[in-house]
Design an enzyme around this catalytic site. Structure first.
Site, short mmCIF file in Angstrom:
data_model
loop_
_atom_site.label_atom_id
_atom_site.label_comp_id
_atom_site.label_asym_id
_atom_site.label_seq_id
_atom_site.Cartn_x
_atom_site.Cartn_y
_atom_site.Cartn_z
N THR A 1 0.81 -1.22 0.00
CA THR A 1 0.00 0.00 0.00
C THR A 1 0.85 1.27 0.00
OG1 THR A 1 -0.16 -0.16 2.41
CG2 THR A 1 -1.97 -1.10 1.15
N PRO A 2 0.24 2.39 -0.43
CA PRO A 2 0.95 3.66 -0.52
C PRO A 2 0.74 4.52 0.73
CG PRO A 2 -1.15 3.91 -1.60
CD PRO A 2 -1.13 2.51 -0.99
N LYS B 1 2.27 -4.95 3.49
CA LYS B 1 3.50 -4.15 3.49
C LYS B 1 3.09 -2.71 3.21
CE LYS B 1 6.61 -2.30 1.72
NZ LYS B 1 6.87 -0.86 2.01
N PRO B 2 2.92 -1.91 4.28
CA PRO B 2 2.54 -0.50 4.06
C PRO B 2 3.74 0.31 3.58
CG PRO B 2 2.63 -1.00 6.42
CD PRO B 2 3.02 -2.25 5.70
N GLU C 1 6.76 2.75 3.57
CA GLU C 1 7.74 3.15 4.58
C GLU C 1 7.59 4.63 4.96
OE1 GLU C 1 8.19 2.06 1.55
OE2 GLU C 1 9.88 2.98 0.51
N PRO D 1 5.93 2.99 -12.11
CA PRO D 1 7.18 2.20 -12.24
C PRO D 1 7.22 1.02 -11.27
CG PRO D 1 7.66 4.56 -12.27
CD PRO D 1 6.20 4.43 -11.98
N THR D 2 6.76 1.23 -10.03
CA THR D 2 6.76 0.11 -9.08
C THR D 2 5.72 -0.94 -9.51
OG1 THR D 2 7.54 1.53 -7.32
CG2 THR D 2 6.49 -0.51 -6.64
N GLU E 1 -3.34 -0.50 -8.90
CA GLU E 1 -3.97 0.81 -8.94
C GLU E 1 -2.83 1.81 -8.96
OE1 GLU E 1 -4.76 3.96 -8.25
OE2 GLU E 1 -6.17 3.83 -6.56
N CYS F 1 -4.47 9.71 -6.05
CA CYS F 1 -4.22 9.05 -7.34
C CYS F 1 -5.23 9.50 -8.38
CB CYS F 1 -4.26 7.54 -7.16
SG CYS F 1 -5.73 6.98 -6.36
N GLU G 1 1.95 12.59 -13.73
CA GLU G 1 1.31 12.72 -12.42
C GLU G 1 2.23 13.54 -11.50
OE1 GLU G 1 1.01 9.14 -9.84
OE2 GLU G 1 -1.08 9.73 -9.60
N1 LIG Z 1 -1.43 5.70 -7.05
C1 LIG Z 1 -1.21 6.12 -5.85
O1 LIG Z 1 -2.09 6.09 -5.02
C2 LIG Z 1 0.15 6.56 -5.46
C3 LIG Z 1 1.05 7.08 -6.38
N2 LIG Z 1 2.27 7.49 -5.97
C4 LIG Z 1 3.20 8.07 -6.96
O2 LIG Z 1 4.41 7.40 -6.84
C5 LIG Z 1 5.48 8.29 -6.65
C6 LIG Z 1 6.56 7.64 -5.82
O3 LIG Z 1 6.09 7.36 -4.52
P1 LIG Z 1 6.59 6.05 -3.76
O4 LIG Z 1 6.19 6.11 -2.35
O5 LIG Z 1 8.04 5.86 -4.07
O6 LIG Z 1 5.68 4.97 -4.52
P2 LIG Z 1 5.91 3.42 -4.70
O7 LIG Z 1 4.95 2.97 -5.74
O8 LIG Z 1 7.33 3.10 -4.95
O9 LIG Z 1 5.47 2.84 -3.29
C7 LIG Z 1 4.24 2.22 -3.03
C8 LIG Z 1 4.46 0.96 -2.22
O10 LIG Z 1 5.21 0.03 -2.99
C9 LIG Z 1 6.34 -0.43 -2.22
N3 LIG Z 1 7.41 -0.79 -3.16
C10 LIG Z 1 8.35 0.01 -3.71
N4 LIG Z 1 9.15 -0.70 -4.52
C11 LIG Z 1 8.72 -1.97 -4.49
C12 LIG Z 1 9.12 -3.17 -5.14
N5 LIG Z 1 10.15 -3.19 -5.97
N6 LIG Z 1 8.43 -4.30 -4.89
C13 LIG Z 1 7.38 -4.29 -4.05
N7 LIG Z 1 6.96 -3.20 -3.40
C14 LIG Z 1 7.60 -2.04 -3.63
C15 LIG Z 1 6.64 0.75 -1.32
O11 LIG Z 1 7.44 0.35 -0.24
C16 LIG Z 1 5.25 1.17 -0.93
O12 LIG Z 1 4.72 0.34 0.07
C17 LIG Z 1 4.84 9.49 -6.03
O13 LIG Z 1 5.58 10.63 -6.28
C18 LIG Z 1 3.51 9.51 -6.69
O14 LIG Z 1 3.58 10.20 -7.93
C19 LIG Z 1 2.65 7.35 -4.67
C20 LIG Z 1 1.81 6.83 -3.73
C21 LIG Z 1 0.47 6.47 -4.06
N1 BAL Z 2 -9.73 8.54 -2.35
C1 BAL Z 2 -8.79 8.21 -3.34
C2 BAL Z 2 -7.94 7.05 -3.02
C3 BAL Z 2 -6.58 7.11 -3.66
O1 BAL Z 2 -6.01 8.17 -3.90
O2 BAL Z 2 -6.02 6.04 -3.91
#
Ligand SMILES: NC(=O)C1=CN([C@@H]2O[C@H](COP(=O)(O)OP(=O)(O)OC[C@H]3O[C@@H](n4cnc5c(N)ncnc54)[C@H](O)[C@@H]3O)[C@@H](O)[C@H]2O)C=CC1
Ligand code: BAL
Ligand code: NA
Length: 504
Positions: free
Chosen positions: A159-160, A185-186, A188, A241-242, A260, A295, A394
C-alpha cells in the site's frame, strides 16, 4: 473535538498474532512532514521476515484455522476491528496526521471510512455463506455442477502513503472477509496507523497469522513478498514504475495482481454550470484535497473558453483563501506533502513547466509564513501545451494545470489525451452532455458535477496505465476468492466411452 497529542508507539513487526523483532533488527526513521523531525522509528523487514510471515499466514489457512471459518465468524472479527478503530479514532487521526501531513479533520474522516469499510466487508463476509456454493444448470441430467467460492490463499498487500490506513483497509478488509490470510507491506513513508491496526487485531483476538504486518522498504520487504512462491496474489496501489516491477516479478510465478497506479485525471467545465462558486470549489477539492496527493486527483482543468477568464479569476480568489498550516491546526485545509523527496519532485515539475513556457498563475513555491516542513502553495498553471510534462505526468502534489476548449469534441480529445485512465469529471447543467462524456471518458471512474467523493460500495480502479482490477464494493471481494467448479456424475449408467472388456 479536541485534537489529542500523540507520541509514535514503538512497535515491532506483527507476525503470527504477536510483535516480533525483525531478523536483521533494522529500523527506519519516521519523519513528520510538517516539522521535518524524526518522531519515531518503524521496524525494517527483510526477505527473512517475509518468509516467516508468509509461513504464519499459510499455517493460519490450515485445516482448523482461519481458512475454515465461516463468513459469519469472520464478520464478527471485522466488526470488532471496526469498533476498536472507532474507539481510537482521535488518536489514530493524530498519528495519521503527524506521519502523513494531511489535515487532522481529513485524517479523522479517513478513519470514519476505515470503520465503514470494515463493517461493509463484515456484511459481505456474512452474505458469502449463502453464496459460496451455487448450482450451475447444465444441459445434461447425468451431471451436477456447483461453483464454490473459497479463499484464494495467502495474499500480499502493498500500500501507498497518501491514505495510509484507508488504503490498507481497502485491501485488508475484503481479503479477510473472503477468508484469505494476508501479509501487508505498508509504505515506509507512512506505516504508523497500519502498525496500530496490528495492535487492534491483537486486542480483538484475530486468529494468529490471519493478518501479518511487515513495515520496511519496497526493495527489501515489498519485493520479496511479490516474488515469494507461497504468496497466491498481490494487490498493489502506488506508482506506475513500481507497478511494472511488481507485475514483472509476479509474472514469473503466474501470480495474479491487481494494480492501482494513479493518473492524470481531467475535470471538464462547461459554461452552463449553474453556479460558478460550486464549480470552483469542486475544481479545488478535486486537485488540492489530501494536499494534492490523490491518485484520482483531477489535476487537468479543461475549461470552456467562454467562461475561462471569469472562472480563473474566481478560482484564484478561492485558492488564496485556502488555509495552509500545520495540519494539526483546526481549519487547516492544506498541509505539507509527504517527504523531502516528494517536495523536491513537485517543485521540479513546476519549474520544468515554467521552463517549457507555461505560466504559474498562482503558487509554485513554499508559503512564506512556513519556514519548516514540506509545504507547497496550491499552484495553478496556465498556458499549458499538451506536449509539456506538467500536462502528461502525475505530480502528486497541489498542482492544477489548465487548458481551454471551444467544442465538445475538443474537450473529449483533451480529456482523453493521457496515458492514464483512473478518474474523470464533468461539470455541466446539461445531463445529456454529461451522459455523452461518461461514455467517452477513457477511465474507470466518472464524476458528474463533483470530483473525488469516494464511497466504499461502488467499484474503484482504472484502465490504461492506471492499472486494472477493481477495489471496493463486492468487486473487491472477488479479487480474493478462488472460483472452483465442482462437477459430479450422478447417473447410474456407465460412461461408455471405452469398449467394456468381456464380463468377469
Ligand atoms: N497511485 C497512488 O495512489 C500513489 C502514487 N504514488 C506516486 O508514486 C510516486 C513515488 O512514490 P513512492 O512512495 O516511491 O511509490 P511506490 O509505488 O514506490 O510505493 C508504493 C508501495 O510500494 C512499495 N514498493 C516500492 N518498490 C517496491 C518493489 N520493488 N516491490 C514491491 N513493493 C515495492 C513501497 O514500499 C510502498 O509500500 C509518487 O511521487 C507519486 O507520484 C505514490 C503513492 C500512491
Ligand atoms: N480517495 C482516493 C484514493 C486514492 O487516492 O487512492
Ligand atoms: Na512520515
Amino acid at each position: 473535538m479536541a485534537i489529542p497529542n500523540m507520541q509514535i508507539p514503538s512497535r515491532q513487526l506483527f507476525i503470527d498474532g504477536e510483535w516480533r523483532e525483525p531478523v536483521k533488527k533494522n529500523r527506519l526513521p519516521v519523519i513528520n512532514p510538517a516539522t521535518e523531525e524524526i518522531i519515531g522509528y518503524i521496524p525494517a523487514a527483510t526477505a527473512e521476515d517475509v518468509d516467516i510471515a508468509v509461513k504464519a499466514a499459510r499455517r493460519a489457512l490450515g485445516r482448523n484455522g482461519w481458512g475454515s471459518t465461516t463468513g459469519a465468524q469472520r464478520a464478527k472479527f471485522l466488526r470488532a476491528i471496526a469498533a476498536k478503530v472507532l474507539e481510537k479514532r482521535p488518536e489514530l487521526a493524530t498519528l495519521e496526521t503527524i506521519d502523513n501531513g494531511k489535515p487532522w479533520f481529513e485524517a479523522a474522516s479517513d478513519i470514519d471510512d476505515v470503520v465503514a469499510c470494515f463493517e461493509y466487508y463484515a456484511d459481505l463476509a456474512e452474505a458469502l455463506d449463502s453464496k459460496n456454493k451455487t448450482e450451475v444448470k447444465l444441459h445434461l441430467d447425468s451431471f451436477k455442477t456447483h461453483v464454490y467460492k473459497e479463499p484464494l490463499g495467502v495474499v500480499g498487500l502493498i500500500t501507498p502513503w497518501n491514505y495510509p490506513l484507508l488504503m490498507t483497509t481497502w485491501k485488508v478488509a475484503p481479503a479477510l472477509a473472503a477468508g484469505c490470510a494476508a501479509v501487508l507491506k505498508p509504505s515506509e513513508l507512512a506505516s504508523i496507523t497500519s502498525l496500530e491496526l496490528g495492535e487492534i487485531c491483537r486486542e480483538v483476538g484475530l486468529p494468529p497469522g490471519a493478518l501479518n504486518i511487515l513495515t520496511g522498504l519496497g526493495h527489501e520487504a515489498g519485493s520479496p513478498l511479490v516474488s515469494h512462491p507461497d504468496v497466491d496474489k498481490i494487490a498493489f496501489t502506488g506508482s506506475g514504475p513500481t507497478g511494472i516491477k511488481i507485475m514483472t516479478a509476479a509474472a514469473q510465478l503466474v501470480k495474479p495482481v491487481t494494480l492501482e497506479l494513479g493518473g492524470k485525471s481531467p475535470i471538464v467545465v462547461f459554461d452552463d454550470i449553474p453556479n460558478i462558486d460550486i464549480a470552483v470549489e469542486w475544481t479545488l477539492f478535486g486537485c488540492f484535497w489530501t494536499n494534492g496527493q490523490i491518485c484520482s486527483a483531477t489535476s487537468r482543468l479543461i475549461i470552456q473558453d467562454t467562461i475561462a477568464s471569469q472562472f480563473l479569476d474566481r478560482l484564484l480568489e478561492w485558492t488564496k483563501n485556502i488555509k495552509i498550516s500545520d495540519p494539526l491546526e483546526e481549519d487547516c485545509k492544506l498541509g505539507p506533502v509527504i517527504s523531502r523527496g516528494q517536495y523536491e519532485k513537485v517543485l521540479k515539475l513546476i519549474s520544468t513547466a515554467k521552463n517549457e513556457g507555461a505560466t504559474i498563475l498562482y503558487g509554485g513555491e513554499r508559503p512564506q509564513h512556513l519556514k519548516k516542513g514540506y509545504y507547497i502553495q496550491p499552484t495553478i498553471i496556465t498556458d499549458v501545451d499538451t506536449s509539456m510534462e506538467i500536462w502528461k505526468e502525475e505530480v502528486f502534489g497541489p498542482v492544477l494545470c489548465v487548458k481551454t476548449f471551444k467544442t465538445e469534441e475538443e474537450a473529449i480529445e483533451l480529456a482523453n489525451d493521457t496515458k492514464y485512465g483512473l478518474g474523470a469529471a464533468i461539470l455541466s447543467k446539461d445531463l445529456d452532455r454529461c451522459e455523452r462524456f461518461t461514455k467517452a471518458f477513457q477511465s474507470g471512474i466518472v464524476w458528474i458535477n463533483c470530483s473525488q467523493p469516494c464511497f466504499w460500495q461502488p467499484p474503484w480502479g482504472g484502465k490504461k496505465r492506471s492499472g486494472f482490477g477493481r477495489e471496493l464494493g463486492e468487486w473487491s471481494l472477488e479479487n480474493y476468492l478462488n472460483i472452483k467448479q465442482v462437477t459430479q456424475y450422478v447417473s447410474d449408467e456407465p460412461w461408455a466411452f471405452y469398449k467394456s472388456p468381456s464380463k468377469l
